[in-house]
Design a protein around this motif. Structure first.
Motif, PDB file in Angstrom:
ATOM      1  N   SER A   1      54.321  14.454 -18.747  1.00 23.53           N
ATOM      2  CA  SER A   1      55.195  14.141 -17.753  1.00 23.53           C
ATOM      3  C   SER A   1      55.074  14.305 -16.498  1.00 23.53           C
ATOM      4  CB  SER A   1      56.722  14.886 -18.436  1.00 23.53           C
ATOM      5  OG  SER A   1      56.718  16.080 -18.086  1.00 23.53           O
ATOM      6  N   SER A   2      55.920  13.851 -15.517  1.00 20.04           N
ATOM      7  CA  SER A   2      55.639  14.132 -14.050  1.00 20.04           C
ATOM      8  C   SER A   2      56.216  15.690 -13.774  1.00 20.04           C
ATOM      9  CB  SER A   2      56.808  13.312 -13.186  1.00 20.04           C
ATOM     10  OG  SER A   2      57.941  13.334 -13.646  1.00 20.04           O
ATOM     11  N   GLU A   3      57.285  15.999 -14.469  1.00 23.59           N
ATOM     12  CA  GLU A   3      57.565  17.561 -14.389  1.00 23.59           C
ATOM     13  C   GLU A   3      56.568  18.413 -14.684  1.00 23.59           C
ATOM     14  OE1 GLU A   3      59.503  15.270 -15.828  1.00 23.59           O
ATOM     15  OE2 GLU A   3      61.297  15.187 -14.797  1.00 23.59           O
ATOM     16  N   LEU A   4      55.956  18.124 -15.939  1.00 29.01           N
ATOM     17  CA  LEU A   4      54.875  18.898 -16.633  1.00 29.01           C
ATOM     18  C   LEU A   4      53.535  19.157 -15.394  1.00 29.01           C
ATOM     19  CD1 LEU A   4      53.908  20.950 -18.830  1.00 29.01           C
ATOM     20  CD2 LEU A   4      53.207  18.954 -20.061  1.00 29.01           C
TER      21      LEU A   4
ATOM     22  N   ALA B   1      53.709  18.383 -12.533  1.00 32.47           N
ATOM     23  CA  ALA B   1      53.884  19.169 -11.211  1.00 32.47           C
ATOM     24  C   ALA B   1      53.608  20.890 -11.539  1.00 32.47           C
ATOM     25  CB  ALA B   1      55.211  19.101 -10.755  1.00 32.47           C
ATOM     26  N   ALA B   2      54.059  21.065 -12.632  1.00 32.81           N
ATOM     27  CA  ALA B   2      54.291  22.703 -13.297  1.00 32.81           C
ATOM     28  C   ALA B   2      52.548  23.041 -13.193  1.00 32.81           C
ATOM     29  CB  ALA B   2      54.730  22.817 -14.425  1.00 32.81           C
TER      30      ALA B   2
ATOM     31  N   ASP C   1      51.218  23.329  -9.685  1.00 39.38           N
ATOM     32  CA  ASP C   1      51.626  24.698  -9.138  1.00 39.38           C
ATOM     33  C   ASP C   1      50.571  25.921  -9.689  1.00 39.38           C
ATOM     34  OD1 ASP C   1      53.528  23.335  -7.612  1.00 39.38           O
ATOM     35  OD2 ASP C   1      55.305  23.810  -8.923  1.00 39.38           O
TER      36      ASP C   1
ATOM     37  N   LEU D   1      49.748  18.085  -6.141  1.00 35.46           N
ATOM     38  CA  LEU D   1      49.840  16.970  -7.060  1.00 35.46           C
ATOM     39  C   LEU D   1      49.063  15.677  -6.395  1.00 35.46           C
ATOM     40  CD1 LEU D   1      50.525  15.759  -9.745  1.00 35.46           C
ATOM     41  CD2 LEU D   1      52.745  15.161  -8.870  1.00 35.46           C
TER      42      LEU D   1
ATOM     43  N   PRO E   1      62.662  18.234  -5.025  1.00 38.24           N
ATOM     44  CA  PRO E   1      63.665  18.573  -5.911  1.00 38.24           C
ATOM     45  C   PRO E   1      64.379  19.775  -5.648  1.00 38.24           C
ATOM     46  CG  PRO E   1      61.432  19.181  -6.842  1.00 38.24           C
ATOM     47  CD  PRO E   1      61.378  18.588  -5.518  1.00 38.24           C
TER      48      PRO E   1
ATOM     49  N   ALA F   1      65.107  25.637  -8.972  1.00 38.20           N
ATOM     50  CA  ALA F   1      65.922  25.914 -10.452  1.00 38.20           C
ATOM     51  C   ALA F   1      66.993  26.836 -10.123  1.00 38.20           C
ATOM     52  CB  ALA F   1      64.653  26.602 -11.352  1.00 38.20           C
TER      53      ALA F   1
END
Length: 132
Positions: free
Chosen positions: A49-52, A54-55, A58, A64, A123, A126
């Motif tokens: 996923s895009s979130e994964l 990005a993680a 990082d 990215l 974004p 957190a």
């Protein structure tokens, strides 16, 4: 057989990790993803996923955008030049398709990015989400 996007992403992530002399375990721990799942992503077996993504980027300390640029070059190299229209040319920004070396593609990419008028909003952190 055509190169799949997930395979190109996995190849780029693996090359980046190996170039840093880091193990799957180190990166998976830093990215907070299971070692097995990261391995599957690197082998092109799973879609990240895009979130994964990005993680993972990082954790690798790589933007990215650099990974996606590398992936776009891999995909472009995998497709025969005949009949392919570069994105910039389709938008009236580039010249006719022709074979170019990596430096020329990077320069063209930089020129297209400089013309981009989109605003990217990062974004929320957190901590900000947890406080809401």
């Amino acid at each position: 057989m055509a190169l799949l996007l997930r395979e190109a992403i996995g190849d780029s992530l693996r090359r980046t990790r190996v170039s840093q002399s880091r193990t799957l375990r180190e990166v998976s721990s830093s990215a907070r993803v299971s070692l097995g799942y990261l391995s599957e992503i690197e082998r092109g077996r799973k879609e990240a996923s895009s979130e994964l993504l990005a993680a993972i980027c990082d954790a690798l300390d790589v933007p990215l955008s650099d990974v996606l640029f590398d992936v776009s070059e891999s995909l472009a190299d995998a497709v025969p030049a005949r009949g392919r229209t570069p994105v910039g040319a389709a938008a009236g920004l580039g010249a006719e398709p022709k074979s170019r070396d990596s430096d020329a593609r990077a320069a063209e990419h930089a020129a297209l990015v400089a013309q981009d008028t989109r605003v990217v909003i990062p974004p929320p952190a957190a901590r900000a989400l947890a406080a809401a």
